[in-house]
Motif scaffolding. Structure first.
Motif, PDB file in Angstrom:
ATOM      1  N   HIS A  22       0.841  -1.184   0.000  1.00 26.71           N
ATOM      2  CA  HIS A  22       0.000   0.000   0.000  1.00 26.71           C
ATOM      3  C   HIS A  22       0.884   1.244   0.000  1.00 26.71           C
ATOM      4  O   HIS A  22       1.975   1.232   0.584  1.00 26.71           O
ATOM      5  N   PRO A  23       0.464   2.325  -0.659  1.00 19.91           N
ATOM      6  CA  PRO A  23       1.269   3.550  -0.671  1.00 19.91           C
ATOM      7  C   PRO A  23       1.624   4.009   0.744  1.00 19.91           C
ATOM      8  O   PRO A  23       0.776   4.033   1.639  1.00 19.91           O
ATOM      9  N   GLY A  24       2.882   4.341   0.948  1.00 12.32           N
ATOM     10  CA  GLY A  24       3.338   4.793   2.257  1.00 12.32           C
ATOM     11  C   GLY A  24       3.630   3.679   3.235  1.00 12.32           C
ATOM     12  O   GLY A  24       4.019   3.935   4.373  1.00 12.32           O
ATOM     13  N   SER A  25       3.487   2.420   2.789  1.00 10.84           N
ATOM     14  CA  SER A  25       3.744   1.280   3.668  1.00 10.84           C
ATOM     15  C   SER A  25       5.202   0.831   3.552  1.00 10.84           C
ATOM     16  O   SER A  25       5.761   0.783   2.457  1.00 10.84           O
ATOM     17  N   SER A  57      13.878  -0.448  -2.672  1.00 12.46           N
ATOM     18  CA  SER A  57      13.313   0.291  -3.795  1.00 12.46           C
ATOM     19  C   SER A  57      12.294   1.311  -3.291  1.00 12.46           C
ATOM     20  O   SER A  57      11.141   0.971  -3.002  1.00 12.46           O
ATOM     21  N   PHE A  58      12.731   2.552  -3.175  1.00  7.86           N
ATOM     22  CA  PHE A  58      11.843   3.625  -2.731  1.00  7.86           C
ATOM     23  C   PHE A  58      10.825   3.938  -3.831  1.00  7.86           C
ATOM     24  O   PHE A  58      11.183   4.092  -4.994  1.00  7.86           O
ATOM     25  N   GLY A  59       9.559   4.030  -3.454  1.00 12.22           N
ATOM     26  CA  GLY A  59       8.496   4.309  -4.408  1.00 12.22           C
ATOM     27  C   GLY A  59       7.830   3.077  -4.969  1.00 12.22           C
ATOM     28  O   GLY A  59       6.819   3.177  -5.684  1.00 12.22           O
ATOM     29  N   GLU A  60       8.346   1.908  -4.659  1.00 10.42           N
ATOM     30  CA  GLU A  60       7.793   0.653  -5.191  1.00 10.42           C
ATOM     31  C   GLU A  60       6.329   0.473  -4.807  1.00 10.42           C
ATOM     32  O   GLU A  60       5.502   0.044  -5.633  1.00 10.42           O
ATOM     33  N   ASN A  61       6.005   0.791  -3.563  1.00 11.67           N
ATOM     34  CA  ASN A  61       4.632   0.594  -3.092  1.00 11.67           C
ATOM     35  C   ASN A  61       3.702   1.743  -3.457  1.00 11.67           C
ATOM     36  O   ASN A  61       2.510   1.703  -3.114  1.00 11.67           O
ATOM     37  N   ASP A  62       4.226   2.751  -4.143  1.00 15.03           N
ATOM     38  CA  ASP A  62       3.413   3.928  -4.474  1.00 15.03           C
ATOM     39  C   ASP A  62       2.897   3.920  -5.903  1.00 15.03           C
ATOM     40  O   ASP A  62       2.208   4.856  -6.315  1.00 15.03           O
ATOM     41  N   LEU A  63       3.226   2.885  -6.678  1.00 10.79           N
ATOM     42  CA  LEU A  63       2.824   2.849  -8.083  1.00 10.79           C
ATOM     43  C   LEU A  63       1.341   2.542  -8.257  1.00 10.79           C
ATOM     44  O   LEU A  63       0.745   2.900  -9.272  1.00 10.79           O
ATOM     45  N   PHE A  64       0.732   1.869  -7.275  1.00  8.00           N
ATOM     46  CA  PHE A  64      -0.671   1.485  -7.360  1.00  8.00           C
ATOM     47  C   PHE A  64      -1.351   1.718  -6.020  1.00  8.00           C
ATOM     48  O   PHE A  64      -0.713   1.690  -4.967  1.00  8.00           O
ATOM     49  N   ASP A  65      -2.666   1.923  -6.076  1.00  7.78           N
ATOM     50  CA  ASP A  65      -3.497   1.843  -4.887  1.00  7.78           C
ATOM     51  C   ASP A  65      -4.015   0.420  -4.797  1.00  7.78           C
ATOM     52  O   ASP A  65      -4.197  -0.250  -5.828  1.00  7.78           O
ATOM     53  N   GLN A  66      -4.250  -0.038  -3.587  1.00  8.83           N
ATOM     54  CA  GLN A  66      -4.752  -1.399  -3.392  1.00  8.83           C
ATOM     55  C   GLN A  66      -5.937  -1.374  -2.448  1.00  8.83           C
ATOM     56  O   GLN A  66      -5.946  -0.615  -1.464  1.00  8.83           O
ATOM     57  N   VAL A  67      -6.933  -2.177  -2.765  1.00 11.50           N
ATOM     58  CA  VAL A  67      -8.108  -2.271  -1.900  1.00 11.50           C
ATOM     59  C   VAL A  67      -7.659  -2.681  -0.498  1.00 11.50           C
ATOM     60  O   VAL A  67      -6.824  -3.578  -0.348  1.00 11.50           O
TER      61      VAL A  67
END
Length: 298
Positions: free
Chosen positions: A159-162, A189-199
């Motif tokens: 999740h973004p910011g996680s 990898s900084f930014g890896e979790n920010d490419l998508f939003d997840q439910v």
């Protein structure tokens, strides 16, 4: 068949990604040329230490993210200039063997990166111990084995910011490094979790239970993700235009032992966790990570 697979992936998969730019590179012995694309919207590979091309290395890549885009772009393509940063080093990214059974995609990942290495995909191997050992035991050195340690299960926490990493009890890669006497190299990898939003799928929720069950059956996780569309930015399967900055840490020396004890594995594992945490803390401010954010190992 391989060329047909590459063509279909080019037209169907890559065409919508406006964040890719064209590169024209040689392909094949007959001199045929193929258009491929280079992810240019901020993909960056950062080197913090020199790697000896006479030595083999095992890189732990974190986090998995939804699609492991940073691992693929940085270690399977020349999008960020890997061969320039690490001359004499050949990267090998481990991927679930399931993906080698999918038509067209299989041809794509096995295209091999011929000639000058700028082709869309090279260096992907099956994620089994035999394949890993084959790379690490090459006597001439110059091989970099990349393992996305958190695996498919970690994608469910992307999740973004996680900054939650499935790493606390994952020690197989450490044992493998000790058995071959291969230095461990942490990479974040900084930014890896920010490419998508997840439910939202917190642990214990019905969605997480279903996802976990499907993973046990299929071997892959199924995160429900979305980002932007082709012609609009509100919803779709295309990743957001956000940078990925993969920082490769310094090698951790490992003493070779064919049958390491649990205590020896735990010691090296803890050292790896410490080095990874230090790498994250040292570089997080450069990539707009809040000061009060820290890695969480689960």
């Amino acid at each position: 068949m391989r060329k047909l697979g590459l063509f279909i992936l080019e037209k169907i998969v890559w065409t919508p990604h406006r964040t890719f730019q064209y590169l024209k590179v040689p392909y094949g012995e007959d001199g045929e040329r193929l258009f491929i694309r280079n992810y240019s919207h901020g993909t960056k590979l950062v080197k913090t230490a020199e790697l000896d091309p006479r030595q083999n290395y095992l890189v732990g890549f974190h986090p998995h993210g939804v699609l492991a885009a940073g691992a693929f772009l940085n270690f399977c393509t020349e999008a960020s200039g890997f061969s320039t940063l690490f001359p004499g080093i050949t990267p090998h990214l481990m991927m679930l063997s399931l993906w080698f059974r999918i038509p067209f995609f299989r041809d794509y990942v096995m295209s091999g990166g011929k000639d000058n290495g700028l082709l869309a995909c090279s260096g992907i191997i099956s994620s089994d111990k035999e394949s890993a050992s084959y790379v690490l035991q090459k006597p001439e050195g110059g091989n970099l084995l990349v393992i996305i340690v958190g695996g498919a299960q970690e994608a469910l926490d992307a999740h973004p910011g996680s900054f939650t990493l499935l790493l606390k009890n994952r020690k197989g890669f450490v044992r493998l490094a000790i058995q071959h006497g291969t230095p461990l190299v942490p990479a974040f990898s900084f930014g890896e979790n920010d490419l998508f939003d997840q439910v939202k799928n917190p642990k214990g929720s019905w969605l997480r239970r279903i996802q976990h069950r499907l993973q046990q059956i299929m071997g892959i996780s199924l995160p429900l993700f979305h980002a932007r569309g082709i012609f609009q930015y509100s919803f779709g399967p295309i990743p957001y235009r956000r940078p990925i900055c993969t920082v490769v840490g310094k090698p951790i020396p490992v003493q070779k032992k064919h049958r390491p004890s649990e205590e020896e594995v735990d010691q090296v594992h803890q050292k790896y966790l410490n080095e990874l945490s230090q790498l994250f803390e040292k570089h997080k401010a450069k990539y707009n990570v809040p000061e009060d954010s820290h890695l969480e190992f689960i």
